[in-house]
Write a protein that holds these residues in place. Sequence first.
Motif, PDB file in Angstrom:
ATOM      1  N   PRO A 121       0.953  -1.214  -0.180  1.00 55.05           N
ATOM      2  CA  PRO A 121      -0.006   0.104   0.026  1.00 55.05           C
ATOM      3  C   PRO A 121       0.813   1.244   0.163  1.00 55.05           C
ATOM      4  CG  PRO A 121      -0.755  -1.584   1.712  1.00 55.05           C
ATOM      5  CD  PRO A 121       0.811  -1.866   1.437  1.00 55.05           C
ATOM      6  N   ARG A 122       0.282   2.272  -0.624  1.00 57.45           N
ATOM      7  CA  ARG A 122       0.907   3.660  -0.733  1.00 57.45           C
ATOM      8  C   ARG A 122       0.046   4.526   0.213  1.00 57.45           C
ATOM      9  NH1 ARG A 122       4.331   6.657  -3.883  1.00 57.45           N
ATOM     10  NH2 ARG A 122       4.460   4.847  -5.318  1.00 57.45           N
ATOM     11  N   ILE A 123       0.878   5.275   1.104  1.00 57.72           N
ATOM     12  CA  ILE A 123      -0.155   6.254   1.691  1.00 57.72           C
ATOM     13  C   ILE A 123      -0.731   7.633   0.984  1.00 57.72           C
ATOM     14  CG2 ILE A 123      -0.244   7.655   3.831  1.00 57.72           C
ATOM     15  CD1 ILE A 123       1.861   5.720   5.048  1.00 57.72           C
ATOM     16  N   LEU A 124      -1.784   7.720   0.815  1.00 56.55           N
ATOM     17  CA  LEU A 124      -2.215   8.803   0.033  1.00 56.55           C
ATOM     18  C   LEU A 124      -2.536   9.947   0.842  1.00 56.55           C
ATOM     19  CD1 LEU A 124      -4.609   7.176  -2.508  1.00 56.55           C
ATOM     20  CD2 LEU A 124      -2.243   7.681  -2.928  1.00 56.55           C
ATOM     21  N   VAL A 125      -3.440   9.865   1.968  1.00 58.51           N
ATOM     22  CA  VAL A 125      -3.506  10.909   2.933  1.00 58.51           C
ATOM     23  C   VAL A 125      -3.693  10.211   4.412  1.00 58.51           C
ATOM     24  CG1 VAL A 125      -6.020  10.850   2.443  1.00 58.51           C
ATOM     25  CG2 VAL A 125      -4.951  12.582   3.354  1.00 58.51           C
ATOM     26  N   ARG A 126      -3.487  10.817   5.600  1.00 59.31           N
ATOM     27  CA  ARG A 126      -3.619  10.134   6.766  1.00 59.31           C
ATOM     28  C   ARG A 126      -4.095  11.355   7.600  1.00 59.31           C
ATOM     29  NH1 ARG A 126       2.060   8.141   8.528  1.00 59.31           N
ATOM     30  NH2 ARG A 126       0.933   8.058  10.486  1.00 59.31           N
ATOM     31  N   GLY A 127      -4.306  11.036   8.864  1.00 61.28           N
ATOM     32  CA  GLY A 127      -4.986  12.192   9.870  1.00 61.28           C
ATOM     33  C   GLY A 127      -6.209  12.259   9.802  1.00 61.28           C
ATOM     34  N   ARG A 128      -6.824  13.354  10.696  1.00 58.28           N
ATOM     35  CA  ARG A 128      -8.221  13.625  10.976  1.00 58.28           C
ATOM     36  C   ARG A 128      -8.746  13.999   9.419  1.00 58.28           C
ATOM     37  NH1 ARG A 128     -10.530  14.909  15.973  1.00 58.28           N
ATOM     38  NH2 ARG A 128      -9.650  13.382  17.617  1.00 58.28           N
ATOM     39  N   ALA A 129      -8.100  14.665   8.507  1.00 54.72           N
ATOM     40  CA  ALA A 129      -8.386  14.834   7.113  1.00 54.72           C
ATOM     41  C   ALA A 129      -8.910  13.886   6.266  1.00 54.72           C
ATOM     42  CB  ALA A 129      -7.202  15.604   6.259  1.00 54.72           C
ATOM     43  N   ALA A 130      -8.629  12.626   6.625  1.00 52.73           N
ATOM     44  CA  ALA A 130      -8.930  11.339   6.073  1.00 52.73           C
ATOM     45  C   ALA A 130     -10.050  10.826   6.369  1.00 52.73           C
ATOM     46  CB  ALA A 130      -7.711  10.388   6.185  1.00 52.73           C
ATOM     47  N   SER A 131     -10.989  11.338   7.448  1.00 46.99           N
ATOM     48  CA  SER A 131     -12.276  10.958   7.556  1.00 46.99           C
ATOM     49  C   SER A 131     -13.132  11.388   6.528  1.00 46.99           C
ATOM     50  CB  SER A 131     -12.544  11.775   9.178  1.00 46.99           C
ATOM     51  OG  SER A 131     -11.737  11.411   9.910  1.00 46.99           O
ATOM     52  N   ALA A 132     -13.234  10.631   5.303  1.00 49.56           N
ATOM     53  CA  ALA A 132     -13.805  10.906   4.230  1.00 49.56           C
ATOM     54  C   ALA A 132     -15.209  10.992   4.216  1.00 49.56           C
ATOM     55  CB  ALA A 132     -13.083  10.459   3.135  1.00 49.56           C
ATOM     56  N   ALA A 133     -15.910  11.989   3.468  1.00 49.85           N
ATOM     57  CA  ALA A 133     -17.498  11.593   3.384  1.00 49.85           C
ATOM     58  C   ALA A 133     -17.707  11.435   2.003  1.00 49.85           C
ATOM     59  CB  ALA A 133     -18.122  13.311   3.725  1.00 49.85           C
ATOM     60  N   GLY A 134     -17.228  10.111   1.477  1.00 52.87           N
ATOM     61  CA  GLY A 134     -17.086   9.524   0.394  1.00 52.87           C
ATOM     62  C   GLY A 134     -16.049   9.628  -0.498  1.00 52.87           C
ATOM     63  N   MET A 135     -15.885   8.753  -1.545  1.00 54.08           N
ATOM     64  CA  MET A 135     -14.783   8.700  -2.241  1.00 54.08           C
ATOM     65  C   MET A 135     -14.945   7.972  -3.439  1.00 54.08           C
ATOM     66  SD  MET A 135     -11.847   6.281  -0.423  1.00 54.08           S
ATOM     67  CE  MET A 135     -12.387   4.643   0.195  1.00 54.08           C
ATOM     68  N   ALA A 136     -14.393   8.304  -4.718  1.00 55.09           N
ATOM     69  CA  ALA A 136     -14.524   7.554  -5.942  1.00 55.09           C
ATOM     70  C   ALA A 136     -13.437   7.645  -6.923  1.00 55.09           C
ATOM     71  CB  ALA A 136     -15.563   8.299  -6.597  1.00 55.09           C
ATOM     72  N   LEU A 137     -13.135   6.613  -7.478  1.00 50.09           N
ATOM     73  CA  LEU A 137     -11.735   6.489  -8.402  1.00 50.09           C
ATOM     74  C   LEU A 137     -12.127   6.776  -9.957  1.00 50.09           C
ATOM     75  CD1 LEU A 137      -9.916   3.623  -7.226  1.00 50.09           C
ATOM     76  CD2 LEU A 137      -8.793   5.673  -7.273  1.00 50.09           C
ATOM     77  N   THR A 138     -11.440   7.617 -10.690  1.00 53.11           N
ATOM     78  CA  THR A 138     -11.656   7.746 -12.180  1.00 53.11           C
ATOM     79  C   THR A 138     -11.466   6.272 -12.823  1.00 53.11           C
ATOM     80  OG1 THR A 138      -9.318   8.253 -12.308  1.00 53.11           O
ATOM     81  CG2 THR A 138     -10.782  10.095 -11.949  1.00 53.11           C
ATOM     82  N   PRO A 139     -12.076   6.161 -13.824  1.00 54.23           N
ATOM     83  CA  PRO A 139     -12.048   4.652 -14.553  1.00 54.23           C
ATOM     84  C   PRO A 139     -10.881   4.104 -14.585  1.00 54.23           C
ATOM     85  CG  PRO A 139     -13.486   6.166 -15.556  1.00 54.23           C
ATOM     86  CD  PRO A 139     -12.902   7.022 -14.491  1.00 54.23           C
ATOM     87  N   ASP A 140      -9.519   5.157 -14.919  1.00 52.23           N
ATOM     88  CA  ASP A 140      -8.232   4.658 -14.948  1.00 52.23           C
ATOM     89  C   ASP A 140      -7.821   4.338 -13.670  1.00 52.23           C
ATOM     90  OD1 ASP A 140      -7.672   7.316 -14.138  1.00 52.23           O
ATOM     91  OD2 ASP A 140      -6.871   7.755 -16.204  1.00 52.23           O
ATOM     92  N   GLY A 141      -8.155   4.509 -12.609  1.00 47.01           N
ATOM     93  CA  GLY A 141      -7.568   4.412 -11.252  1.00 47.01           C
ATOM     94  C   GLY A 141      -6.583   5.393 -10.828  1.00 47.01           C
ATOM     95  N   ALA A 142      -6.390   6.471 -11.768  1.00 41.98           N
ATOM     96  CA  ALA A 142      -5.078   7.310 -11.717  1.00 41.98           C
ATOM     97  C   ALA A 142      -5.412   8.458 -10.548  1.00 41.98           C
ATOM     98  CB  ALA A 142      -4.753   7.957 -12.847  1.00 41.98           C
ATOM     99  N   THR A 143      -6.709   8.559 -10.517  1.00 41.81           N
ATOM    100  CA  THR A 143      -7.156   9.800  -9.650  1.00 41.81           C
ATOM    101  C   THR A 143      -8.148   9.329  -8.747  1.00 41.81           C
ATOM    102  OG1 THR A 143      -6.477  11.281 -10.992  1.00 41.81           O
ATOM    103  CG2 THR A 143      -7.859  12.293  -9.313  1.00 41.81           C
ATOM    104  N   LEU A 144      -8.037   9.836  -7.189  1.00 45.42           N
ATOM    105  CA  LEU A 144      -9.189   9.524  -6.204  1.00 45.42           C
ATOM    106  C   LEU A 144      -9.674  10.955  -5.896  1.00 45.42           C
ATOM    107  CD1 LEU A 144     -10.482   7.531  -4.019  1.00 45.42           C
ATOM    108  CD2 LEU A 144      -8.840   8.538  -2.555  1.00 45.42           C
ATOM    109  N   VAL A 145     -11.149  10.935  -6.202  1.00 48.17           N
ATOM    110  CA  VAL A 145     -11.860  12.140  -5.710  1.00 48.17           C
ATOM    111  C   VAL A 145     -12.417  11.779  -4.434  1.00 48.17           C
ATOM    112  CG1 VAL A 145     -13.622  13.865  -6.496  1.00 48.17           C
ATOM    113  CG2 VAL A 145     -12.110  12.816  -8.276  1.00 48.17           C
ATOM    114  N   VAL A 146     -12.306  12.652  -3.421  1.00 45.44           N
ATOM    115  CA  VAL A 146     -12.582  12.320  -2.166  1.00 45.44           C
ATOM    116  C   VAL A 146     -12.921  13.512  -1.478  1.00 45.44           C
ATOM    117  CG1 VAL A 146      -9.866  12.356  -1.155  1.00 45.44           C
ATOM    118  CG2 VAL A 146     -11.841  11.329   0.128  1.00 45.44           C
ATOM    119  N   ALA A 147     -13.889  13.511  -0.672  1.00 45.31           N
ATOM    120  CA  ALA A 147     -14.352  14.549   0.320  1.00 45.31           C
ATOM    121  C   ALA A 147     -13.712  14.303   1.744  1.00 45.31           C
ATOM    122  CB  ALA A 147     -16.012  14.356   0.707  1.00 45.31           C
TER     123      ALA A 147
END
Length: 687
Positions: free
Chosen positions: A227-253
């Motif tokens: 695994p690669r750490i993308l984001v951590r801490g309280r900020a990572a308490s996400a209110a939803g997330m979705a990957l682009t079809p190519d998996g290159a980008t995570l769009v996250v609240a």
Amino acid sequence: MTTTPFASLDDYYALPRIDAAVTSPDGARVVLTVATLTKDRTGYERSLWVVPADGTGAPRRLTRSTTGESGAVFTSTGDLLFVSARPDNAADDDAPAQLWLLPAAGGEARPVTRLAGGVAGVATAADSDRIVVASSLLPEATTIEADARLRAERKKLKVTAIVHDTYPVRYWDHDLGPHEPALLSLDLRDLAEAPAVVATADEAVEAVSTGESDVADEPYPAGLPRPRILVRGRAASAAGMALTPDGATLVVALREPQGRDARFRLVAIDTATAAQRIVRDEVDVDLETPVVSHDGAHVAYVRTEKSTPAGPADQELWIDALDGSDPRRLAAGWDRWPSSIRFAHDDASLIVTADHDGRGPVFRVPVNGDPVEQLTTDDFAYTNVETIAGSSDLTALRSNWMTPPHPVRVSASGVTPLASPAPLPATAADMVEVETTADDGARVRGWLVLPEGADAAAPAPLLLWVHGGPLNSWNAWSWRWSPQLAAARGYAVLLPDPALSTGYGLDFIARGWNAWGGAPYTDLMALTDAVVARDDIDQTRTAAMGGSFGGYMANWIAGHTDRFDAIVTHASLWAFDQFAGTTDFAPYWQSIFTPEGAIENSPHRFVRDIRTPMLVIHGDRDYRVPIGEGLRLWADLNEHHAAADGTSPHRFLYYPDENHWILSPQNARVWYETVFTFLEENLPANP
């Protein structure tokens, strides 16, 4: 009388339950998460079943383990990922749940992760093997190996203390910390064909990173994707997330601090480099539940301004280019609150569910601004809605107060039930819609569940059940609050949607804003008046019940009328002067009431006026409505209403290890037994 599973609590808790559904990329299969009672009847074990998505065939079980499986999602190639704490060749008995993969071509499931923080959820991409998992890391851990070592050290030394420098410190039923949320990306192509094994003792790191620990870092298992750490801490308490079809980008609240409060902003994260880019961020606004279009060009989300005591904020549907250059609001004149959103198969519209007039239909919201179209018009609520590639058809779970969640296919020709490993239980009750007009002219409606045989010759006693929330609607099946159990015992159950309920527009919610004891109370009494006027209801035998906000209303009712013979208040708000500062997230509650409104609408001020026997129920691990509310209510009742010998007409059912909900089957059984016994003492169903 007709025999049904609801006549016996044993039979009721033995009913299998469908928790979730997910559809395969080719649209041919639907995988269901099914919960069944364990042999010792103290919990539920979950397994995955597959059914054809076209309404034919029979259900087939996919998984079987003592720890169960959940969180199922499909990969781009049709393999099935799920979360489970099932043991492998490296896990301890108390190891956290990990991600597993069940190959579409067949064979045994195998582990994908071995993270000390476990896996809480996963996002997959439509055309890529790149995935993102939700986990957790200790703040001082710089690597996943260090995280495992530090956790082991805390456990060995029996350290439980947690130091906080941010708010809040707990949520719902658990403490926050010492670990913090983290989002990690990994590539399934790095999963070895052979099962992963742990390092042997000789291969383990011999040196320790500090001179104070005798627990060494152990290398992450070979053969598992790192695994690669993308984001951590309280900020990572996400209110939803979705990957682009190519998996290159995570769009996250992601959570962004805003003083003691917080807001959610949309962030795009490169899953290979962890580089972040803000898509959209607005002060005093939450941007949540992002979904990405099938072509990867757009993101849709829900935008909500922070509410104030002046009134509720609308929940708005928005769409934007993935780079944040073209934000547009959709369906501006449609004041329904989305409970889920998906892009249609052709990206020309959004498929949305929302509360609406006591139901939970599926809607189509065109992205070009055309009018919203309601796709389902039956008396059901829909959840777990998914689109089918190359088709306008949908799959979903559907339920109402007569039928628990079951899988269906929605098409232009109608709704088709799918095969199910959880057959719908028989019921002898009936469900009818009731309504009245409030003093201010508002239409107030609800559902009435009638027991078998209720008529003018044998009218049924009435139970008024008030929903929680308060931003909620009585429109879908609940295993926790089942009117079918009461109907099987001869009671009629009124399930009203008073002011503050969702599905009737923003103005209907605003009628009760900063005034919970106002229109919500008078709406409840008006609809109760209309229902007890029916000749199949016995107006001389009535009770009121509710949990959370419903418990608040039960307390308010107790202090403002003696028309009911009994009142049951579960996990209830009693004293606003203490509640706002002790609940798990005070900023919200202190933002929706003025100081004067909180005082005026606090039920505890009317304890001297209570004349009705009350059953108080509370769990000690309830952090949303802390146990102090139940304890103070109980103390106040006894201060003002206990007899000289200390006895009281009231009762207190206390759970040391339950939270806002009573989850253990046997504790829940005690809940119903105690409630029905209390009701029988005060308004027997068959006098």
